[in-house]
Write a protein that holds these residues in place. Structure first.
Motif, PDB file in Angstrom:
ATOM      1  N   LEU A  18      55.977  -6.264 127.115  1.00  0.00           N
ATOM      2  CA  LEU A  18      56.408  -6.752 125.808  1.00  0.00           C
ATOM      3  C   LEU A  18      55.895  -8.166 125.611  1.00  0.00           C
ATOM      4  CD1 LEU A  18      60.160  -5.657 125.967  1.00  0.00           C
ATOM      5  CD2 LEU A  18      58.360  -4.521 124.655  1.00  0.00           C
ATOM      6  N   GLY A  19      55.477  -8.478 124.402  1.00  0.00           N
ATOM      7  CA  GLY A  19      55.164  -9.853 124.039  1.00  0.00           C
ATOM      8  C   GLY A  19      56.386 -10.482 123.401  1.00  0.00           C
ATOM      9  N   ILE A  20      56.720 -11.706 123.800  1.00  0.00           N
ATOM     10  CA  ILE A  20      57.938 -12.360 123.323  1.00  0.00           C
ATOM     11  C   ILE A  20      57.603 -13.756 122.821  1.00  0.00           C
ATOM     12  CG2 ILE A  20      60.231 -13.193 123.981  1.00  0.00           C
ATOM     13  CD1 ILE A  20      60.173 -11.006 126.179  1.00  0.00           C
ATOM     14  N   VAL A  71      56.685   0.687 117.193  1.00  0.00           N
ATOM     15  CA  VAL A  71      55.266   0.655 117.542  1.00  0.00           C
ATOM     16  C   VAL A  71      54.680  -0.746 117.427  1.00  0.00           C
ATOM     17  CG1 VAL A  71      54.829   3.076 116.977  1.00  0.00           C
ATOM     18  CG2 VAL A  71      54.647   1.332 115.174  1.00  0.00           C
ATOM     19  N   ASN A  72      55.274  -1.598 116.592  1.00  0.00           N
ATOM     20  CA  ASN A  72      54.756  -2.951 116.400  1.00  0.00           C
ATOM     21  C   ASN A  72      55.676  -3.997 117.014  1.00  0.00           C
ATOM     22  OD1 ASN A  72      52.488  -2.049 114.973  1.00  0.00           O
ATOM     23  ND2 ASN A  72      53.605  -2.046 113.048  1.00  0.00           N
ATOM     24  N   ASN A  73      56.777  -4.308 116.346  1.00  0.00           N
ATOM     25  CA  ASN A  73      57.644  -5.375 116.837  1.00  0.00           C
ATOM     26  C   ASN A  73      59.063  -5.212 116.316  1.00  0.00           C
ATOM     27  OD1 ASN A  73      57.836  -6.830 114.178  1.00  0.00           O
ATOM     28  ND2 ASN A  73      55.656  -7.125 114.527  1.00  0.00           N
ATOM     29  N   ALA A  74      59.937  -5.958 116.972  1.00  0.00           N
ATOM     30  CA  ALA A  74      61.333  -6.096 116.535  1.00  0.00           C
ATOM     31  C   ALA A  74      61.613  -7.583 116.404  1.00  0.00           C
ATOM     32  CB  ALA A  74      62.284  -5.449 117.543  1.00  0.00           C
ATOM     33  N   VAL A 107      71.564  -6.145 122.502  1.00  0.00           N
ATOM     34  CA  VAL A 107      70.396  -5.353 122.140  1.00  0.00           C
ATOM     35  C   VAL A 107      69.385  -5.480 123.279  1.00  0.00           C
ATOM     36  CG1 VAL A 107      68.543  -5.030 120.487  1.00  0.00           C
ATOM     37  CG2 VAL A 107      70.793  -5.759 119.685  1.00  0.00           C
ATOM     38  N   THR A 108      68.915  -4.350 123.772  1.00  0.00           N
ATOM     39  CA  THR A 108      67.969  -4.339 124.885  1.00  0.00           C
ATOM     40  C   THR A 108      66.645  -3.740 124.419  1.00  0.00           C
ATOM     41  OG1 THR A 108      69.760  -4.072 126.483  1.00  0.00           O
ATOM     42  CG2 THR A 108      67.539  -3.564 127.237  1.00  0.00           C
ATOM     43  N   CYS A 109      65.565  -4.451 124.686  1.00  0.00           N
ATOM     44  CA  CYS A 109      64.218  -3.975 124.361  1.00  0.00           C
ATOM     45  C   CYS A 109      63.451  -3.738 125.660  1.00  0.00           C
ATOM     46  CB  CYS A 109      63.461  -4.989 123.511  1.00  0.00           C
ATOM     47  SG  CYS A 109      64.211  -5.342 121.910  1.00  0.00           S
ATOM     48  N   LEU A 146      63.165 -14.878 116.858  1.00  0.00           N
ATOM     49  CA  LEU A 146      62.724 -14.226 118.092  1.00  0.00           C
ATOM     50  C   LEU A 146      61.935 -12.982 117.725  1.00  0.00           C
ATOM     51  CD1 LEU A 146      62.959 -14.228 121.238  1.00  0.00           C
ATOM     52  CD2 LEU A 146      64.948 -12.751 120.966  1.00  0.00           C
ATOM     53  N   LEU A 147      60.730 -12.890 118.261  1.00  0.00           N
ATOM     54  CA  LEU A 147      59.852 -11.750 117.977  1.00  0.00           C
ATOM     55  C   LEU A 147      59.536 -11.048 119.290  1.00  0.00           C
ATOM     56  CD1 LEU A 147      58.093 -10.402 115.637  1.00  0.00           C
ATOM     57  CD2 LEU A 147      56.191 -11.647 116.667  1.00  0.00           C
ATOM     58  N   VAL A 148      59.824  -9.756 119.352  1.00  0.00           N
ATOM     59  CA  VAL A 148      59.536  -8.928 120.524  1.00  0.00           C
ATOM     60  C   VAL A 148      58.540  -7.863 120.090  1.00  0.00           C
ATOM     61  CG1 VAL A 148      60.484  -7.425 122.300  1.00  0.00           C
ATOM     62  CG2 VAL A 148      61.852  -9.332 121.432  1.00  0.00           C
ATOM     63  N   SER A 149      57.375  -7.852 120.699  1.00  0.00           N
ATOM     64  CA  SER A 149      56.319  -6.944 120.256  1.00  0.00           C
ATOM     65  C   SER A 149      55.946  -5.959 121.352  1.00  0.00           C
ATOM     66  CB  SER A 149      55.067  -7.735 119.833  1.00  0.00           C
ATOM     67  OG  SER A 149      54.564  -8.496 120.912  1.00  0.00           O
ATOM     68  N   ASN A 150      55.512  -4.789 120.934  1.00  0.00           N
ATOM     69  CA  ASN A 150      54.979  -3.770 121.827  1.00  0.00           C
ATOM     70  C   ASN A 150      53.577  -4.201 122.234  1.00  0.00           C
ATOM     71  OD1 ASN A 150      54.209  -1.391 123.139  1.00  0.00           O
ATOM     72  ND2 ASN A 150      53.753  -0.338 121.216  1.00  0.00           N
TER      73      ASN A 150
END
Length: 461
Positions: free
Chosen positions: A333-335, A251-254, A390-392, A307-311
């Motif tokens: 996605l925000g990257i 829900v937030n980020n990976a 890994v795929t987002c 690396l930050l990937v966010s919803n």
């Protein structure tokens, strides 16, 4: 529009005032003042990088430089009787930025997600509560008794044995639950939210965790989780996106790279600060951690250290995922990718999003590969080992969230100060062009029509 125009003009006036203060009271010395301030900022940022990337005496010497650099600037200004000039100019410039942001802020309603009727009413709401989360907020705010008084069935996570939260949620839905919610941390929220979206039933968020960034971005009260229970009696529905990482929802980020490596360390939970300071030198110097490569909708990110990937993307200028998202229904996605392998690259971060070691973008999908078969990933604050690649992706509008109709809401995002846009806004108001309707004239032929002679039959004598 008139208010915004005058705010833009005020912003330019304050910026001009800052320059005038420097020129009038400092003269040519203003150039030296600016050079000293910029040099101190660069030295401080370099020292911060050395502090994080080294150990022993070098680390603490860097810390001393980091602290003393701004102090030296203040002392130099004070000895030259320029301290008050610097303070006044900085205050004027700060006010110019504030008024500029206000001028560029559009309609506040645009930042709010559309609300839908929460129909049909839930007949069998089911809530999963973690009494240990958030230093015991479930017990402190008497959430179990209050929820049961509103007709909800409550399942408490407790005991020495591990509980499969996903299995509990699926069993509740199989037994007829038509609304499911969680009072706990963001990791548990994300796990149950994915199951709710899978079955198409509404989901309810109760801000009983430690940080609860998801609840905050939904406009809920993070300080008093009992207010979230109002969604059981008077709710509206928000349709928000869900992030998906290798078939697991977030829900937030990976997060990948340095942050995920630090969180994975066993000693992290017991001593977060000490573990971070002890682990970062090896990560920043490349002695530990996998080498990452990412591709986001055709854009390549080579060897990012973090690396930050966010919803949905975070607020402007946030490179750590610590600010807020005004909307969760953008379908993207925000990257953020950071590569800082030297003090020089650390200094370039002063340029913000234009820094050479920083990439900020949005995408619908990102694929991360590494030179290791498995990499640690921080998914909503929980460390998980995942096989590469890994795929987002993002699942637009997948989750139906019921929130109280009366809630604090989300603060509209602050736009970046764009001086070109401000200049256009501060200009004279242009009169609107009115469309004048001209009465239509009857159609007139441009060329005379040829006369045609008709032959008549000869008369008989």
């Amino acid at each position: 529009m008139g208010r915004r125009r005058w705010l833009a003009r005020l912003s330019f006036a304050l910026a001009g005032l800052a320059i005038v203060i420097l020129l009038v009271f400092a003269g040519l010395r203003s150039l030296a003042m600016l050079a000293i301030a910029v040099a101190a900022a660069v030295v401080s940022l370099d020292a911060a990088y050395v502090f994080l990337s080294r150990r022993g005496v070098v680390r603490w010497l860097a810390f001393a430089v980091f602290v003393l650099a701004p102090v030296a600037v203040i002392v130099i200004y004070a000895f030259r009787n320029l301290l008050w000039v610097a303070i006044a100019a900085a205050a004027a410039w700060l006010l110019a930025g504030m008024t500029g942001r206000l001028a560029l802020t559009g309609d506040q309603e645009d930042a709010r997600m559309p609300e839908h009727p929460a129909q049909p009413p839930a007949r069998h709401p089911y809530l999963i509560m973690n009494p240990k989360s958030g230093d015991g907020k479930v017990g402190k705010f008497d959430l179990k008794r209050r929820a049961e008084a509103l007709g909800a069935e409550v399942f408490l996570l407790g005991g020495p044995e591990l509980v499969d939260v996903a299995a509990v949620a699926r069993a509740a839905i199989a037994n007829g639950a038509d609304l499911i919610g969680v009072a706990g941390g963001d990791g548990t929220q994300a796990l149950v939210a994915g199951i709710a979206a899978e079955h198409g039933i509404p989901f309810m968020v109760i801000s009983a965790g430690t940080r609860n960034h998801f609840a905050l971005d939904l406009g809920l009260d993070r300080e008093d989780p009992s207010t979230c229970l109002a969604a059981l009696s008077d709710a509206v529905e928000l349709r928000v996106d869900l992030g998906v990482i290798n078939e697991r929802t977030f829900v937030n980020n990976a997060s990948f790279g340095a942050y995920a490596e630090v969180v994975e360390t066993p000693a992290y939970r017991g001593d977060k600060l000490g573990t971070t300071l002890n682990t970062l030198p090896d990560l920043l110097q490349g002695h530990r951690g996998a080498r990452l490569h990412a591709q986001a909708d055709g854009t390549q990110l080579e060897a990012p250290q973090a690396l930050l990937v966010s919803n949905n993307p975070y607020g402007t200028g946030d490179i750590a995922g610590l600010s807020r998202r005004s909307r969760l229904d953008g379908g993207i996605l925000g990257i953020v990718g950071i590569t800082v392998s030297s003090a020089r690259q650390a200094s370039s971060l002063l340029r913000g999003t234009h820094a050479a070691g920083l990439k900020v973008l949005t995408a619908e999908q990102i694929k991360i590969t590494a030179d290791d078969p498995e990499i640690p990933v921080g998914v909503d604050g929980e460390s998980i080992l995942m096989p590469t690649p890994v795929t987002c992706t993002v699942s637009p509008g997948a989750l139906r969230v019921w929130v109280p109709r009366d809630r604090p809401g989300v603060v509209a995002p602050k736009p970046p100060v764009n001086w070109a846009t401000l200049r256009h806004l501060a200009g004279p108001a242009r009169p609107r062009a009115h469309r004048i309707q001209v009465p239509q004239k009857p159609e007139v032929a441009l060329w005379p029509r040829k006369r045609t002679r008709t032959r008549t039959a000869p008369r008989r004598r």
